[in-house]
Design a protein around this motif. Structure first.
Motif, short mmCIF file in Angstrom:
data_model
loop_
_atom_site.label_atom_id
_atom_site.label_comp_id
_atom_site.label_asym_id
_atom_site.label_seq_id
_atom_site.Cartn_x
_atom_site.Cartn_y
_atom_site.Cartn_z
N LYS A 25 0.84 -1.33 0.01
CA LYS A 25 0.17 0.00 0.10
C LYS A 25 0.79 1.31 -0.07
O LYS A 25 0.38 2.33 -0.51
N GLU A 26 2.13 1.16 0.53
CA GLU A 26 2.79 2.26 0.55
C GLU A 26 4.27 1.76 0.23
O GLU A 26 4.46 0.67 0.11
N TYR A 27 5.39 2.74 -0.07
CA TYR A 27 6.67 2.34 -0.56
C TYR A 27 7.35 1.47 0.57
O TYR A 27 7.41 1.92 1.78
N VAL A 28 7.85 0.35 0.23
CA VAL A 28 8.76 -0.52 1.14
C VAL A 28 10.07 -0.85 0.42
O VAL A 28 9.92 -1.10 -0.60
N PRO A 29 11.03 -0.52 1.16
CA PRO A 29 12.43 -0.66 0.41
C PRO A 29 12.43 -2.02 -0.17
O PRO A 29 12.12 -3.11 0.59
N LEU A 30 12.98 -2.30 -1.43
CA LEU A 30 12.89 -3.61 -2.07
C LEU A 30 13.65 -4.61 -1.16
O LEU A 30 13.28 -5.85 -1.25
N ALA A 31 14.81 -4.06 -0.68
CA ALA A 31 15.65 -5.21 0.14
C ALA A 31 14.82 -5.71 1.30
O ALA A 31 15.03 -6.65 1.87
N ARG A 32 14.15 -4.92 2.11
CA ARG A 32 13.46 -5.08 3.16
C ARG A 32 12.07 -5.97 2.67
O ARG A 32 11.74 -7.09 3.36
N PHE A 33 11.63 -5.73 1.67
CA PHE A 33 10.32 -6.62 1.03
C PHE A 33 10.87 -8.03 0.72
O PHE A 33 10.23 -8.90 1.14
N LEU A 34 12.09 -8.07 0.25
CA LEU A 34 12.79 -9.37 -0.22
C LEU A 34 12.99 -10.28 1.04
O LEU A 34 12.58 -11.42 1.18
N ALA A 35 13.48 -9.69 2.07
CA ALA A 35 13.88 -10.29 3.31
C ALA A 35 12.39 -10.91 3.84
O ALA A 35 12.38 -11.91 4.24
N ALA A 36 11.27 -10.20 3.75
CA ALA A 36 10.14 -10.61 4.30
C ALA A 36 9.48 -11.81 3.22
O ALA A 36 8.81 -12.56 3.75
N PHE A 37 9.58 -11.76 1.95
CA PHE A 37 9.12 -12.53 0.94
C PHE A 37 9.65 -13.83 1.20
O PHE A 37 9.08 -14.80 1.25
N TYR A 38 11.32 -13.92 1.30
CA TYR A 38 11.79 -14.94 1.51
C TYR A 38 11.44 -15.85 3.02
O TYR A 38 11.49 -17.09 2.96
N TRP A 302 19.76 6.08 -6.46
CA TRP A 302 18.95 5.12 -6.89
C TRP A 302 19.58 4.00 -7.53
O TRP A 302 18.92 2.74 -8.17
N GLY A 303 20.84 3.74 -7.72
CA GLY A 303 21.57 2.86 -8.01
C GLY A 303 21.57 1.76 -7.05
O GLY A 303 21.46 0.47 -7.26
N ARG A 304 21.45 2.19 -5.73
CA ARG A 304 21.22 1.01 -4.65
C ARG A 304 19.60 0.88 -4.44
O ARG A 304 19.37 -0.50 -4.08
N THR A 305 18.70 1.59 -4.82
CA THR A 305 17.37 1.55 -4.97
C THR A 305 16.61 1.43 -6.15
O THR A 305 15.78 2.41 -6.38
N PRO A 306 16.91 0.66 -7.32
CA PRO A 306 16.53 0.71 -8.71
C PRO A 306 15.10 0.95 -8.72
O PRO A 306 14.45 1.09 -9.71
N GLU A 307 14.27 0.29 -7.41
CA GLU A 307 12.76 0.24 -7.82
C GLU A 307 12.32 1.74 -7.67
O GLU A 307 11.30 2.08 -8.06
N MET A 308 12.97 2.74 -7.26
CA MET A 308 12.78 4.13 -7.32
C MET A 308 12.57 4.52 -8.73
O MET A 308 11.80 5.56 -8.93
N ILE A 309 13.34 4.14 -9.57
CA ILE A 309 13.42 4.66 -10.89
C ILE A 309 12.06 4.93 -11.63
O ILE A 309 11.63 5.70 -11.86
N SER A 310 11.40 3.64 -11.66
CA SER A 310 10.12 3.54 -12.37
C SER A 310 9.09 3.98 -11.33
O SER A 310 7.89 4.37 -11.78
#
Length: 392
Positions: A25-38, A302-310
């Motif tokens: 529902k709101e922005y979550v850093p990709l790295a944090r999301f991946l940890a939860a997904f795994y 954004w090189g570290r957080t490329p999810e922000m580019i789009s």
């Protein structure tokens, strides 16, 4: 070599992962999301997790380019640009595979000739860039993960280097007290270095040249966050009197932990919301130096957080600028005449950088002493803007 069936399975895993991510529902850093997904998908082995992580990061690195292509094709484009070997490219876009090990410039040319991909579509915000940014070089840098930079405390350089050698950790020394390591290096597994370094991007470390503090002076880090700039300031001038503030109490608690690990005890802290336009809690207190590391778009990272580019909405640039002007303009009221305000962002957008500095000069009586856009993309680092302004 992965079979087509295995490769197809990886593609479907990443597609499912991204579908879940888009439902946040709101922005979550990709790295944090991946940890939860795994964590939710424990059946995935370590190799599967590493592969999925690589693929999803490479997917985001192409931003909004070639949007008309299918998901597997865009995933293959990301792999093609960001790595030299990929079963996904071999399987999905086999015509590109012969160029996998070609230089990036050649890969971009091949994509322009054979696909709808256009480099400028990766980062469609080029007209907002600060003048010192090389647009093409900056966009190309987004295809590479920045390195992990450490700032070593001066007294501990030999200890850290020795520990790295004993642990077989690869590193390069890029400055007197700065080491660069491959991103993802497990520092917590290395004995004997705790409290002897700070994880801090190289561009961020270079802002120290704008502080020029003296022992006995009173300084205020007005948007302290986790305290990275404060630690940099104290390490360069241990004799200062420091106030740190932030609008978030949880962030200041993290700062306390970080300061304790660094052995720093002499400082004050306050919760202050500078966006409200007043600092009544400070009364008439005046400072010899103020650091405003302002909230910003983060576009230089954004090189570290490329999810922000789009995901980025360019309309927020003006919103950030309005907030930055309010915060910096409020902080200036507590700056002594003839003393510096250090304005910092991790943005590459002119409105957040030179635009705010111009307003500080015209409306708040400050004069630019020095100003720099730190082009971290030339060194596999973040890019930042920093200006030292003196109150007249």
């Amino acid at each position: 070599m992965l079979t087509e069936k295995r490769t197809d399975q990886q593609i479907r895993t990443v597609e499912r992962l991204l579908s879940d991510y888009k439902q946040e529902k709101e922005y979550v850093p990709l790295a944090r999301f991946l940890a939860a997904f795994y964590k939710r998908n424990r059946q995935m082995g370590s190799k599967d997790r590493r592969a999925a992580t690589r693929l999803v990061y490479h997917y985001f690195r192409i931003g909004r380019a070639a949007a008309e292509l299918s998901f597997p094709e865009r995933l293959a484009l990301g792999e093609f640009l960001c790595t030299e070997e990929s079963a996904v490219v071999r399987y999905v876009l086999p015509a590109l595979y012969p160029w996998m090990s070609a230089p990036l410039e050649e890969k971009v040319r091949v994509l322009k000739d054979q696909t709808p991909f256009r480099l400028e579509d990766v980062f469609p915000y080029g007209h907002h860039l600060s003048a010192e940014i090389d647009r093409t070089a900056f966009i190309k840098s987004l295809f590479t993960q920045p390195e992990l930079f450490l700032r070593i405390r001066p007294a501990h350089m030999e200890d850290v280097v020795t520990a790295f050698a004993e642990a077989g950790v690869a590193y390069s020394q890029v400055d007197r007290f700065t080491l660069a390591l491959p991103n993802g290096t497990a520092l917590e597994r290395i004995d004997g270095i705790n409290g002897k370094y700070e994880v801090q991007d190289y561009a961020s470390q270079q802002t120290e040249h704008f502080f020029r503090a003296s022992a006995g002076e009173s300084w205020w880090d007005a948007c302290a966050g986790a305290g990275g700039k404060s630690l940099l300031l104290i390490d360069n001038c241990p004799g200062i009197k420091l106030l740190v503030s932030d609008v978030r109490s949880s962030i200041l608690r993290n700062l306390d932990v970080r300061f304790e690990a660094a052995g720093i005890q002499s400082y004050r802290k306050k919760i202050i919301d500078l966006s409200k336009g007043n600092t009544g809690i400070l009364a008439d207190e005046q400072f010899d130096g103020i650091i405003v590391d302002a909230p910003c778009s983060g576009s230089g990272t954004w090189g570290r957080t490329p999810e922000m580019i789009s995901a980025f909405d360019e309309r927020s640039i003006s919103q950030f600028q309005t907030l930055q002007k309010r915060i910096a303009g409020t902080a200036v009221k507590h700056l002594k005449t003839g003393k510096p305000l250090i304005y910092i962002t991790c943005s590459v957008f002119a409105a957040e950088n030179e635009g705010v500095v111009a307003q500080l000069q015209t409306q708040h009586g400050l004069k630019v002493e020095s100003m720099r856009l730190i082009r971290g993309y030339e060194q596999k680092a973040d890019s930042m803007f920093v200006a030292r302004l003196i109150r007249q």
